[in-house]
Design an enzyme around this catalytic site. Sequence first.
Site, short mmCIF file in Angstrom:
data_model
loop_
_atom_site.label_atom_id
_atom_site.label_comp_id
_atom_site.label_asym_id
_atom_site.label_seq_id
_atom_site.Cartn_x
_atom_site.Cartn_y
_atom_site.Cartn_z
N HIS A 491 44.84 7.65 -43.85
CA HIS A 491 45.40 6.74 -44.85
C HIS A 491 44.71 6.96 -46.19
O HIS A 491 43.60 7.50 -46.26
CB HIS A 491 45.22 5.29 -44.42
CG HIS A 491 43.79 4.83 -44.44
ND1 HIS A 491 42.93 5.06 -43.38
CD2 HIS A 491 43.05 4.18 -45.39
CE1 HIS A 491 41.74 4.56 -43.66
NE2 HIS A 491 41.78 4.03 -44.88
N HIS A 571 41.47 8.51 -52.25
CA HIS A 571 40.81 9.41 -51.30
C HIS A 571 41.48 9.25 -49.94
O HIS A 571 41.90 8.15 -49.58
CB HIS A 571 39.33 9.06 -51.13
CG HIS A 571 38.47 9.38 -52.31
ND1 HIS A 571 37.62 10.46 -52.35
CD2 HIS A 571 38.31 8.74 -53.49
CE1 HIS A 571 36.98 10.47 -53.50
NE2 HIS A 571 37.38 9.44 -54.22
#
Length: 634
Positions: A491, A571
């Site tokens: 994710h 990220h």
Amino acid sequence: MTLEFGKTIDEDVVEQILSTLPPKSLKRFQCVSNRWHALITTPRFVAKHLSISRHNNLSTSVLMKRKVHEDTNSDETQEFFSFLHFRNDEDNDVDGVHDEHSFLSSIQEFHIPFSTGVKTWAEALIIIGHCNGIICLAQAVSGEVIICNPAIHEYKLLPPSPYLPDSDWPYSAIFRFRDGLGFGYDPNFNEYKIVNIGFPAPELSTPDGYNIYNPPKAAVYTLGTDAWRKIKTDTLETETTILWPQIFQMHFKDMCFWLAPEQHKELDVLDEDEEQFIREVIVMFDTGDELFHNIMLPDEFDYPSKNYFVPNLLVWKDSVALLGIQISQFSSYGIWVIDEFGGHNGGAWTKHITFELPVEPLIFWKSDRVLLNDPNDTDYRGLILDYNLDTKKLKNLPVQSERSDSSAIVYVSSIVSVLGGSKPKNKDNSTPNAEFSVFEYPSPLVSHYMVDKKTYSYSMWAIPSDDASLRIKKVMEGLRTEFGGPEIDPHIAVVGSIRMKHEDMLNKFRSLQSDVISSYKAKVNQVVTRSSYFQCISLLIHSSFEVSPELYFATGVSGGRFHFCNEVRPHLSLLYGYLTEEERKKAQEKVSYLDEGLSSLSFFITRLALYKIDYKDRSLKSWEKIADYPLQFE
């Protein structure tokens, strides 16, 4: 004990009489006999004397650090540490004549051997905190820490901590050394502890225009061992943010308290001046289990309804309280008291009183009495004033100080030693707890609330397509096999550390379905390593409008919906963990070995999800998805 005329006094009576005497007298009476010396130095007597001193309702002592200019034509100042002894009765008439200073019974200066008198700002000693008659001080630049008990004239210079970051911090030295210090008492093991939180130097102005901030590190000093130990700071970091405990506020029961800004770990240099901090929270350190916790401030102190800011915390009527200043009117103040810990923001607050003050407060020495010291160029500058909230009477005290460096604490005198006096031992040589604990707590303890009730935050995730997730999971598994760590669902954290009421948060997430509708492409910029747990090894995602306009739009809209001014730098983490620099480099190389094309991968975001997260759970087993919705392919 035998007296003249054949009369005796029971030893218990002698002990009771001695336990009510001031420390100065007790130091003299230790020389009367070996028996009295042995009695006065026992931990049980020390604890009894402290308990009586803490429950003294007749008077209150305030220790104040004052700074006075020696010469009006010079910047050099004289630094004083002064005890102001106040009578707690409200009768200010002496022999029928009104005296506005009669409630101030005496002013007493005391000299610290490590203090040299005339001070520049860099050489000054700073009061960190007070606990059971022991005062913790630090020098502004050198960071040297001193603990002392002025009532019995004992002073101790602590050894330097070997565990904190190097001193290459780009900001002022006074910020670097002073702000992370805290001082408190552990009643379970009858130990005094100093906490030092260090902030590693950030990586400023990276080639792609970001400032990267690293999580803090911490060490604790224990008076009984005269040594420092490294401790965990896990809960001072979330997926996307870090907490910065600033100037130490107080010790109450078995907790140390700081005010702490929360900010993103990585900030665009162009956006940083606009909104560096997300919010301010209260960070607490439990001196027993040596863990950090945090709770939110009342809604009035947070956006979008922010209309107060916090100058300091205080103990008010034996409760943890906030002193707030109204933003639109700096003379208007309020006090909030925490009723219980737990809940969506970590605590339930109640506003108790509002009041006006003619100048800025220095310290509450009673629940309705406050010392004032104005730093501004007014008629009150340099004066120390006493203000009664009930009667609204203002009294000028016969003592002065320049407010720019003034500070004060309520002081309780004791005979607690800082030089390693003898402690009772059990048969197994362990230190006993309750019998000799110098604090008597009402039940329950503050820390029990924190241990029993989890404080959650929420995070909004962008979920990659199934084929991309499968490819990324294979790399994650290869890294975990060698370096360990929990299993992570692939994710990108779009908005992290969301702290609001559950229903409000769900409504805001659901409302995004009308704005962020279509799936969008994410493109990997590079594989990066960080010293933070959650970005140990991660895929840095292109976030500029030129490269990823849809991602840029979705991130901005989502952050704004949850009142975040700065967007999270995206990220996709491949590994959670604390690795050494050498291990991180090795793991980074292994990513290329496991999947050479991952560093330039492009993939679609096909779903948005909302997760409830307990960041104390590093296994991730309690992390729970509470809502999600699919994005449409166009």
